[in-house]
Design a protein around this motif. Structure first.
Motif, PDB file in Angstrom:
ATOM      1  N   CYS A 171       0.834  -1.206   0.000  1.00  0.00           N
ATOM      2  CA  CYS A 171       0.000   0.000   0.000  1.00  0.00           C
ATOM      3  C   CYS A 171       0.873   1.262   0.000  1.00  0.00           C
ATOM      4  CB  CYS A 171      -0.848   0.082   1.267  1.00  0.00           C
ATOM      5  SG  CYS A 171      -1.879  -1.326   1.544  1.00  0.00           S
ATOM      6  N   GLY A 172       0.335   2.326  -0.554  1.00  0.00           N
ATOM      7  CA  GLY A 172       0.953   3.648  -0.443  1.00  0.00           C
ATOM      8  C   GLY A 172       2.388   3.662  -0.932  1.00  0.00           C
ATOM      9  N   THR A 173       3.246   4.197  -0.083  1.00  0.00           N
ATOM     10  CA  THR A 173       4.657   4.312  -0.430  1.00  0.00           C
ATOM     11  C   THR A 173       5.280   2.948  -0.724  1.00  0.00           C
ATOM     12  OG1 THR A 173       5.023   6.402   0.674  1.00  0.00           O
ATOM     13  CG2 THR A 173       6.869   4.891   0.667  1.00  0.00           C
ATOM     14  N   ALA A 174       4.893   1.948   0.046  1.00  0.00           N
ATOM     15  CA  ALA A 174       5.444   0.609  -0.177  1.00  0.00           C
ATOM     16  C   ALA A 174       5.028   0.089  -1.556  1.00  0.00           C
ATOM     17  CB  ALA A 174       4.976  -0.323   0.932  1.00  0.00           C
ATOM     18  N   TYR A 175       3.826   0.454  -1.991  1.00  0.00           N
ATOM     19  CA  TYR A 175       3.372   0.080  -3.338  1.00  0.00           C
ATOM     20  C   TYR A 175       4.265   0.743  -4.393  1.00  0.00           C
ATOM     21  CZ  TYR A 175       0.451   0.422  -7.550  1.00  0.00           C
ATOM     22  OH  TYR A 175      -0.004   0.399  -8.848  1.00  0.00           O
ATOM     23  N   HIS A 176       4.607   2.010  -4.155  1.00  0.00           N
ATOM     24  CA  HIS A 176       5.490   2.695  -5.114  1.00  0.00           C
ATOM     25  C   HIS A 176       6.851   2.019  -5.182  1.00  0.00           C
ATOM     26  CE1 HIS A 176       2.861   6.474  -4.400  1.00  0.00           C
ATOM     27  NE2 HIS A 176       2.358   5.686  -5.321  1.00  0.00           N
TER      28      HIS A 176
END
Ligand code: AGP
Length: 612
Positions: free
Chosen positions: A302-307
């Protein structure tokens, strides 16, 4: 999401709870409260606002008592008000609870308890039902009552309960939300996270799902779901409280940005063989045969970890030749992905507690996939449920905006990509060697990126940016996910609306928004497509956009085409995101500071998102 602290011992519980809650404010900070055992009564004090507000309203006399529980809240059910703050009390006031998680069947239970027992509810929260239900189940033994109550609960909980009839005794229960016991001498502790314990003890024990614990000043008993007493391992914490505090910086976020060189060094440590210079990832625990058979990887985050996962995809596909799909965890479960047992799932989560990511992990497991977790938090739920864990070793990240966790996730993903490429023979030894050299150079290069001169450049641009309510981040190829991360960071902490756009897509619509002076942050670090990116920058220039380019110091053509420039040391295209993201973090930080925003605790957000 929320923070929990419990204490039972021989010291004043009030200050212990307040100090512990202050260490946990990053988990939730819209209201706080404590309940203290006082001569056969439980005195509850709670208030909307910060822990400091709560401290002011705490009665001096009640600060003297020696057992109690505390909570700092991040609202899910009901707005942040005094009534909705924890601890919640039962109808008679004899039971109090603090809770982190979500009670999914609270409406049904609330109706039943109202009809059958005539209980009156005071708050709009799901958590209050726990206090009433425990009272309903209570027959003189708090542990038995909590066990009975939890057997009726659907949802997730880290729970600490106290009964006025059992002074000095705290009962804890855990399912899908972290809870850690701290061992003292003649006193014991419980908290939802380690920073709350560190001032008092380093001897801890992480509760597992389905477990219950009973704390008194003299002893700690932990039971499994069948009621058997367990002999659990003690986890000795080696990192300092100081490491979890600001260390002289104005904000945790800036401190954590500045810690990135050291954090990357830690991620790399012991993962590169000294003699051969090859990547060595024992923690993956995959045989060569298993790696050769891998035909699909799913990255879930999710979020930054997804990026970070988007960059991991490009690296793994390029270096190891394995197709990778990257999913936002909250979408993964509902799109019926074609999962097969010979595939690998990689879940990425700084906190290791993100509910959506955990759900993705569990779904991958049910389909027979092996799951590798990339996480920063030892003992987190993700780390314990995954088959294999690769820790990023970034140290505690307190600011809600993730920075050092992100760059270390990137480095971990590069290590995985190189390791898979080495093993599959898709990455020639010279190329692997050059990439490993590039990785080893990153800490020093990050230090250069964080120089005072560079920060001055960012601050100057932020004077302009902070006056705007909209901005674009553009980039191509590996620069595009970095642009997405830059845009997320800017909106998250400065509340400037920011959109990431693949630079080549601008002309297909978003360009209509570009007007004189509009801030456009252009990532131009990819040598292979530099000309293409430059053309896209020119298109923005022609409409009067104020371009801030993040580029390499040797790309001379960029400087004369843009308003401001941030030069990175020479780095290969593949690894450039690790350096390229740093100016975008600084842009978000200084724009937020210029706009007077609450940098470390942005509105509406929380560090650890343990609800779906
Ligand atoms: C990042 O700045 C955000 N706060 C957020 O997107 C975060 O990365 C996301 O919630 C995932 O968290 P995790 O890494 O702890 O799973």
């Amino acid at each position: 999401m929320c923070g929990i602290v419990g204490y039972t011992g021989n010291r004043k519980a009030g200050p212990v709870l307040i100090e512990g809650l202050k260490k946990l404010e990053y988990r939730g900070y819209d209201s706080a409260g404590v309940a203290l055992h006082d001569n056969g009564r439980l005195i509850v004090t709670k208030a909307a606002g910060s822990v400091a507000e709560l401290e002011k309203s705490l009665n001096e006399h009640h600060k003297e008592v020696t057992a109690g529980i505390g909570h700092t809240r991040w609202a899910t059910h009901g707005p942040p008000t005094d009534l909705n703050a924890h601890p919640h009390s039962s109808a008679s006031g004899e039971i109090v609870v603090v809770h982190n998680g979500i009670i999914e069947n609270y409406r049904t239970l609330r109706k039943r308890l109202t009809e059958e027992a005539g209980f009156k509810f005071k708050s709009e929260t799901d958590s209050e039902v726990l206090a009433h239900l425990i009272e309903y189940c209570y027959e003189g033994d708090l542990l038995a009552a909590v066990r009975r109550a939890m057997s009726e609960i659907e949802g997730s909980y880290a729970l600490v309960a106290a009964s006025s009839r059992e002074p000095d005794r705290l009962v804890c229960a855990r399912k899908d939300s972290p809870l850690i016991i701290g061992y003292g001498e003649g006193e014991n502790y419980v908290a939802s996270d380690i920073p709350a314990l560190l001032a008092h003890t380093r001897r801890t024990c992480v509760m597992d799902d389905g477990e219950f614990a009973v704390l008194t000043p003299e002893k700690i008993e932990i039971y499994n779901k069948d009621g058997q007493m367990l002999d659990k391992d003690i986890l000795e914490i080696t990192w300092n409280l100081e490491a979890a505090e600001k260390g002289g910086y104005d904000h945790f976020m800036l401190k954590e940005i500045m810690e990135q060189p050291a954090a990357v060094r830690e991620t790399l440590r012991q993962r590169i063989k000294r003699d051969s210079g090859l990547v060595e990832l024992g923690e993956l625990d995959l045989t060569t045969e298993q790696i050769l058979k891998l035909d699909q990887i799913y990255i879930i985050a999710c979020g930054t970890a997804y990026h970070a996962g988007l960059i991991g995809k490009m690296a793994i596909e390029k270096l190891a030749g394995i197709p990778v799909e990257v999913d936002v965890a909250s979408e993964f479960r509902y799109r019926d992905p074609l999962l097969e047992p010979n595939q690998l799932a990689i879940v990425i989560s700084q906190s290791g507690e993100t509910a959506d990511t955990l759900a993705g992990l569990r779904m991958a497991h049910t389909k027979g996939l092996k799951v590798l977790a990339i996480t920063n938090v030892v003992g987190s739920t993700v780390s314990r449920e995954a088959d294999r864990v690769m820790y990023t070793w970034a140290g505690p990240e307190i600011a809600v905006a993730s920075t050092k966790a992100y760059v270390t996730q990137l480095v971990a993903l590069y290590l995985v990509a190189i390791y898979l490429g080495q093993t599959r023979g898709t990455l020639e030894p010279e190329k692997a060697g050059a990439l490993v050299d590039g990785l080893l150079a990153l800490p020093e290069q990050l230090t250069q990126v964080l120089s005072e001169d560079n920060i001055a450049t960012i601050r100057a641009y932020c004077e302009h940016l902070s006056r705007w309510d909209n901005a674009f981040f553009i980039g191509r190829n590996l620069d595009y996910p970095v642009a997405m991360e830059g845009a997320l960071k800017l909106k998250e902490i400065s509340y400037i609306h920011a959109e990431a756009c693949a630079a080549g897509e601008l002309k297909h619509g978003p360009l209509a928004l570009v007007e004189e002076g509009m801030p456009v942050i252009a990532l131009a670090t990819q040598e292979a497509i530099l000309d293409k990116t430059l053309s896209n920058i020119q298109v923005v220039n022609a409409r009067g956009g104020a371009v801030f380019a993040v580029t390499r110091e040797d790309f001379e053509d960029v400087s004369w085409q843009v308003e401001s420039i941030f030069s990175l040391p020479v780095v290969c295209d593949t690894l450039a995101p690790v350096l390229g993201v740093v100016p975008t973090q600084l842009i978000a930080y200084y724009a937020a500071v210029a706009r007077g925003c609450s940098v470390d605790k942005p509105r509406n957000l929380a560090k650890s998102v343990t609800v779906e």
